[in-house]
Design an enzyme around this catalytic site. Structure first.
Site: not given
Ligand code: 0WD
Length: 267
Positions: A13, A20, A65, A155, A162, A192, A195
């Site tokens: 991720g 994160i 995934v 959401y 979740k 920020k 996602a």
């Molecule tokens: O406020 C937030 N940012 C919060 C995030 C608050 C609480 C929880 N989270 C969670 C998210 O729901 C997620 O589970 O933390 C986790 C990481 O999210 P993140 O760091 O906020 O976001 P990001 O840097 O975008 O990483 C999530 C990544 C995807 O990025 P994009 O933006 O391209 O969707 O999940 C990965 C991808 O790298 N991802 C996948 N990886 C493998 N296979 C797939 C997939 N099919 N789809 C998304």
């Protein structure tokens, strides 16, 4: 000696330096873990490769995934390379934009399945493949959000994903505990990231969080990294099935009001 010296970690991720998962990766690296990273798709690879190089990470694999064959290949390759896996991090989530925002009752069947598959089921698929690489136990963790517990605007499908992830955390903990594998989730406050910016109204939510959270501050990737470090290390050896809130205390509030609004209560 670092807290994670001699341990191996596989992290799903990292999309870019704001992810994160990158905060977690840096914390693990500083404490001496051997790290493998995966990324979703070529475009992200361009961002992830330089980050991997920054920490001298030589195991960087593309992984969707949703594809069992990708997961099979990555876990097999990781096993061949390092012989064992100690720490697994699931930091992956996705829902279609139309299933985040709008009315909850408008979530489509396909959109629901997609959000649940990528954001929740994938943890089971990973655990299944990680277990044989953890003969001496291990630590698994995923990232969740408060929207699983209480209604947060917009959401929708992601909130359900979740909630599934949090319930799965408890079932996986019970299932894998006898093999000394711990499974926990970190419920992070809004950060920020790529996602998060896709969530309608995220900026407004982010601002109101800082004003209301007991710690009166936002949560950073590094804050989550430090909590993840504790979950990954032997310091948390008897902690499993938990949802650890790294949210400045936001989840304990019954009334989420700014300081200004709270002063109104004294009048
Ligand atoms: O406020 C937030 N940012 C919060 C995030 C608050 C609480 C929880 N989270 C969670 C998210 O729901 C997620 O589970 O933390 C986790 C990481 O999210 P993140 O760091 O906020 O976001 P990001 O840097 O975008 O990483 C999530 C990544 C995807 O990025 P994009 O933006 O391209 O969707 O999940 C990965 C991808 O790298 N991802 C996948 N990886 C493998 N296979 C797939 C997939 N099919 N789809 C998304």
């Amino acid at each position: 000696m670092g807290l994670l010296a001699g341990k191996t970690a596989l992290i799903f991720g990292v999309a870019n330096k704001n992810s994160i998962a990158w905060g977690i990766t840096k914390a693990f690296h500083t404490e001496g873990a051997q790290i493998g990273m995966t990324y979703a798709g070529e475009a992200l690879g361009k961002r992830v490769m330089p980050l991997a190089a920054e920490i001298g990470c030589e195991f960087v694999e593309e992984c969707d995934v949703q594809r069992d064959e990708d997961l099979d290949r990555i876990f097999a390759k990781f096993g061949e390379r390092y012989g064992k896996l100690d720490i697994l991090v699931h930091s992956v989530a996705y829902a279609r934009s139309e299933d985040m925002g709008g009315r909850f009752i408008d979530i489509s069947r396909d959109g629901f399945k997609l959000a649940l598959d990528i954001s929740a089921y994938s943890l089971i698929a990973m655990c299944k493949r990680a277990e044989p690489l953890m003969p001496n136990g291990g630590s698994v963790m995923s990232l969740t959000y408060y929207a699983a517990e209480k209604v947060m605007p917009k959401y929708n499908a992601m909130a359900v994903a979740k909630a599934a992830l949090e319930t799965m955390t408890r079932y996986l903990a019970a299932d894998m505990g006898p093999r000394r594998i711990r499974v926990n989730a970190i419920s992070a406050g809004p950060i920020k990231t790529l996602a998060a910016m896709g969530v309608p109204g995220f900026r407004t939510l982010y601002k109101s969080f800082e004003k209301a959270a007991p710690m009166r501050d936002v949560v950073t990737q590094d804050d989550v990294g430090q909590a993840a470090l504790w979950l990954a290390s032997d310091m948390s050896r008897m902690v499993t099935g938990e949802i650890l809130h790294v949210d400045g205390g936001y989840n304990v509030l019954g009334l989420t009001a700014s300081e200004e609004e709270l002063r109104e209560l004294d009048k």
